[in-house]
Design a protein around this motif. Structure first.
Motif, PDB file in Angstrom:
ATOM      1  N   ASP A 117      29.759  26.918 -78.666  1.00 47.57           N
ATOM      2  CA  ASP A 117      31.018  26.402 -78.134  1.00 47.57           C
ATOM      3  C   ASP A 117      30.773  25.199 -77.220  1.00 47.57           C
ATOM      4  O   ASP A 117      31.525  24.216 -77.253  1.00 47.57           O
ATOM      5  N   ASP A 118      29.731  25.268 -76.388  1.00 50.92           N
ATOM      6  CA  ASP A 118      29.399  24.139 -75.516  1.00 50.92           C
ATOM      7  C   ASP A 118      29.079  22.903 -76.338  1.00 50.92           C
ATOM      8  O   ASP A 118      29.521  21.789 -76.023  1.00 50.92           O
ATOM      9  N   LEU A 119      28.309  23.097 -77.403  1.00 49.34           N
ATOM     10  CA  LEU A 119      27.917  21.962 -78.232  1.00 49.34           C
ATOM     11  C   LEU A 119      29.128  21.367 -78.951  1.00 49.34           C
ATOM     12  O   LEU A 119      29.234  20.137 -79.073  1.00 49.34           O
ATOM     13  N   ALA A 120      30.049  22.208 -79.397  1.00 47.33           N
ATOM     14  CA  ALA A 120      31.248  21.699 -80.062  1.00 47.33           C
ATOM     15  C   ALA A 120      32.073  20.845 -79.101  1.00 47.33           C
ATOM     16  O   ALA A 120      32.583  19.775 -79.477  1.00 47.33           O
ATOM     17  N   GLU A 121      32.207  21.297 -77.862  1.00 42.55           N
ATOM     18  CA  GLU A 121      32.946  20.523 -76.872  1.00 42.55           C
ATOM     19  C   GLU A 121      32.237  19.209 -76.578  1.00 42.55           C
ATOM     20  O   GLU A 121      32.873  18.152 -76.480  1.00 42.55           O
ATOM     21  N   ALA A 122      30.912  19.257 -76.420  1.00 45.43           N
ATOM     22  CA  ALA A 122      30.154  18.038 -76.155  1.00 45.43           C
ATOM     23  C   ALA A 122      30.250  17.063 -77.321  1.00 45.43           C
ATOM     24  O   ALA A 122      30.411  15.851 -77.119  1.00 45.43           O
ATOM     25  N   ARG A 123      30.178  17.554 -78.554  1.00 47.28           N
ATOM     26  CA  ARG A 123      30.238  16.665 -79.719  1.00 47.28           C
ATOM     27  C   ARG A 123      31.581  15.945 -79.820  1.00 47.28           C
ATOM     28  O   ARG A 123      31.662  14.807 -80.283  1.00 47.28           O
ATOM     29  N   ARG A 124      32.641  16.603 -79.403  1.00 48.62           N
ATOM     30  CA  ARG A 124      33.952  15.958 -79.414  1.00 48.62           C
ATOM     31  C   ARG A 124      33.948  14.730 -78.498  1.00 48.62           C
ATOM     32  O   ARG A 124      34.463  13.667 -78.855  1.00 48.62           O
ATOM     33  N   LEU A 125      33.328  14.875 -77.328  1.00 52.83           N
ATOM     34  CA  LEU A 125      33.254  13.749 -76.403  1.00 52.83           C
ATOM     35  C   LEU A 125      32.306  12.680 -76.926  1.00 52.83           C
ATOM     36  O   LEU A 125      32.592  11.477 -76.836  1.00 52.83           O
ATOM     37  N   TRP A 126      31.169  13.094 -77.512  1.00 50.15           N
ATOM     38  CA  TRP A 126      30.223  12.099 -78.032  1.00 50.15           C
ATOM     39  C   TRP A 126      30.857  11.284 -79.147  1.00 50.15           C
ATOM     40  O   TRP A 126      30.607  10.081 -79.249  1.00 50.15           O
ATOM     41  N   GLY A 245      25.307  18.575 -68.924  1.00 46.37           N
ATOM     42  CA  GLY A 245      25.663  19.446 -70.028  1.00 46.37           C
ATOM     43  C   GLY A 245      26.649  20.522 -69.663  1.00 46.37           C
ATOM     44  O   GLY A 245      27.196  20.561 -68.556  1.00 46.37           O
ATOM     45  N   TYR A 246      26.868  21.391 -70.641  1.00 46.34           N
ATOM     46  CA  TYR A 246      27.728  22.553 -70.487  1.00 46.34           C
ATOM     47  C   TYR A 246      26.861  23.790 -70.695  1.00 46.34           C
ATOM     48  O   TYR A 246      26.064  23.860 -71.626  1.00 46.34           O
ATOM     49  N   ALA A 247      27.070  24.787 -69.836  1.00 45.10           N
ATOM     50  CA  ALA A 247      26.360  26.057 -69.962  1.00 45.10           C
ATOM     51  C   ALA A 247      27.392  27.172 -69.892  1.00 45.10           C
ATOM     52  O   ALA A 247      27.932  27.458 -68.810  1.00 45.10           O
ATOM     53  N   ASP A 248      27.708  27.756 -71.043  1.00 48.84           N
ATOM     54  CA  ASP A 248      28.771  28.764 -71.127  1.00 48.84           C
ATOM     55  C   ASP A 248      30.062  28.244 -70.517  1.00 48.84           C
ATOM     56  O   ASP A 248      30.746  28.936 -69.755  1.00 48.84           O
ATOM     57  N   GLY A 249      30.399  27.003 -70.854  1.00 51.42           N
ATOM     58  CA  GLY A 249      31.647  26.403 -70.406  1.00 51.42           C
ATOM     59  C   GLY A 249      31.600  25.767 -69.042  1.00 51.42           C
ATOM     60  O   GLY A 249      32.572  25.118 -68.634  1.00 51.42           O
TER      61      GLY A 249
END
Length: 388
Positions: A117-126, A245-249
């Motif tokens: 989930d963290d990676l999905a959120e980060a990829r949206r911003l990238w 980064g994001y760690a568990d949101g």
């Protein structure tokens, strides 16, 4: 001044004022402006009862126009990029002028996601950042750990922002003060309570959150809590890049310093107190350790809170107050006071000396919120430039 003419010319025809320019606030923004104005031959006086005691003592010092390019802030991103491009020359000049090391580092920033989930959120911003043409290079987990072996095995992926750098604000501010003094600026350890008390041809309000009471501008305090750790035995931290980064949101950033310090931050709270809370410390430590497990063995040496000067659109307020052309605002930098110091100083110095208005200033005008910019009736101000 403020009457046209080339911005490179020095001041002539002194007016009946004690100073050509009074700068209110001696954080990174105010000091950079004072240095640039004094270096151009202006008589500069800086008012602050405790230079460097505000936000700069708390801030992490990330120069991150790419990692901090967010949805809906395209004009701000353009300003961040323009200022970050000036930082290499700014840092070199400041070090040459003062002989003071400011902790400027260029390893880049790794942006990571711990869970799917963290990676999905980060990829949206990238994807948004890449759509702006910004240098963001996605990396697989193995590629991340090739760059930073200390990253947790659980980290699912990340990206590199190679042009995002860092500087140490606790070294930067003393260097800026030395530079301003050597250029001829005079420091007065007193707060300015009313703009009418200032004896100068031009007044620059760079007082962070305190600008609201002095000017009536919509600048509000935004609380940030931050931690400082130290590697055992004072050795260098076990990683080189800034890690965001994001760690568990939970969003977190980790900033390594050459002397063994690691800055862990930071909360963003719509509050005006500077109390450090146990919950914030717990969340920041948990997120940081989840990304870099070795941090669990580091010493916790400081937990502190500061106040960022926020505005309704998160962008700074730069330029003359409505109806008061000889009073310039340089405030509201929110999370970006360090990275925006070079361009803010240049833009404001150009206005002071030549009256020229750079196109970059157009969306940053003090009147863009409507009805703002009058002198506060009860100016009980915060002193210094906080969290910029």
């Amino acid at each position: 001044m403020l009457a046209g003419g080339p911005s490179s010319t020095k001041a002539v025809n002194r007016g009946p004022f004690l100073a050509d320019v009074v700068v209110v606030g001696a954080g990174p923004i105010g000091l950079s402006i004072a240095w640039r104005c004094a270096a151009r031959g202006l008589r500069v006086v800086v008012h602050d009862p405790a230079p460097g005691s505000g936000a700069s003592a708390v801030a992490a010092g990330m120069l991150s126009p790419v990692a901090e390019a967010y949805f809906g802030e395209r004009q701000l991103t353009e300003l961040l990029l323009a200022s970050a491009a000036r930082w290499p020359g700014f840092a070199t000049e400041l070090t040459e002028v003062t002989g003071v090391e400011i902790g400027y580092r260029t390893e880049g920033t790794l942006m990571v996601g711990l869970t799917g989930d963290d990676l999905a959120e980060a990829r949206r911003l990238w994807a948004y950042q890449q759509g702006l043409g910004l240098p963001v290079t996605p990396l697989r987990p193995s590629e991340l750990r090739d760059r930073e072996p200390a990253l947790a095995p659980r980290v699912r992926g990340g990206a590199l922002a190679p042009t995002d750098h860092q500087v140490d604000p606790r070294l930067l501010v003393p260097a800026l003060r030395v530079a301003a003094q050597r250029a001829g600026a005079v420091f007065v350890p007193q707060a300015v309570r009313h703009l009418s008390d200032v004896d100068a041809e031009v007044t620059v309000v760079a007082a962070g959150c305190g600008a609201a009471a002095l000017t009536g501008l919509p600048v509000r305090p935004v609380k940030g809590q931050i931690l400082r750790l130290r590697a055992p035995d004072g050795v260098a931290p076990g990683f080189r890049h800034v890690i965001r980064g994001y760690a568990d949101g939970e969003p977190v950033y980790l900033v390594p310093r050459a002397g063994g310090e690691v800055v862990v931050g930071a909360t963003v709270e719509e509050r005006a107190d500077t109390t450090v809370t146990a919950g914030a410390v717990q969340r920041l430590l948990r997120a940081g350790i989840d990304l870099l497990p070795e941090l669990a063995e580091y010493d916790l040496v400081e937990a502190v809170a500061g106040l960022r000067p926020g505005t309704p659109d998160n962008a700074p307020i730069l330029g003359p107050l409505p109806g008061r052309p000889n009073v310039l605002a340089a405030t509201g930098h929110h999370r970006h006071g360090i990275v925006l110091a070079p361009i803010t100083a240049d833009l404001i110095a150009d206005l002071v000396l030549g009256g020229a208005s750079d196109p970059l200033l157009a969306p940053l005008r003090a009147d863009r919120f409507g009805g703002a910019g009058s002198d506060g009736a009860e100016p009980t101000i915060m002193e210094g430039d906080r969290w910029s």
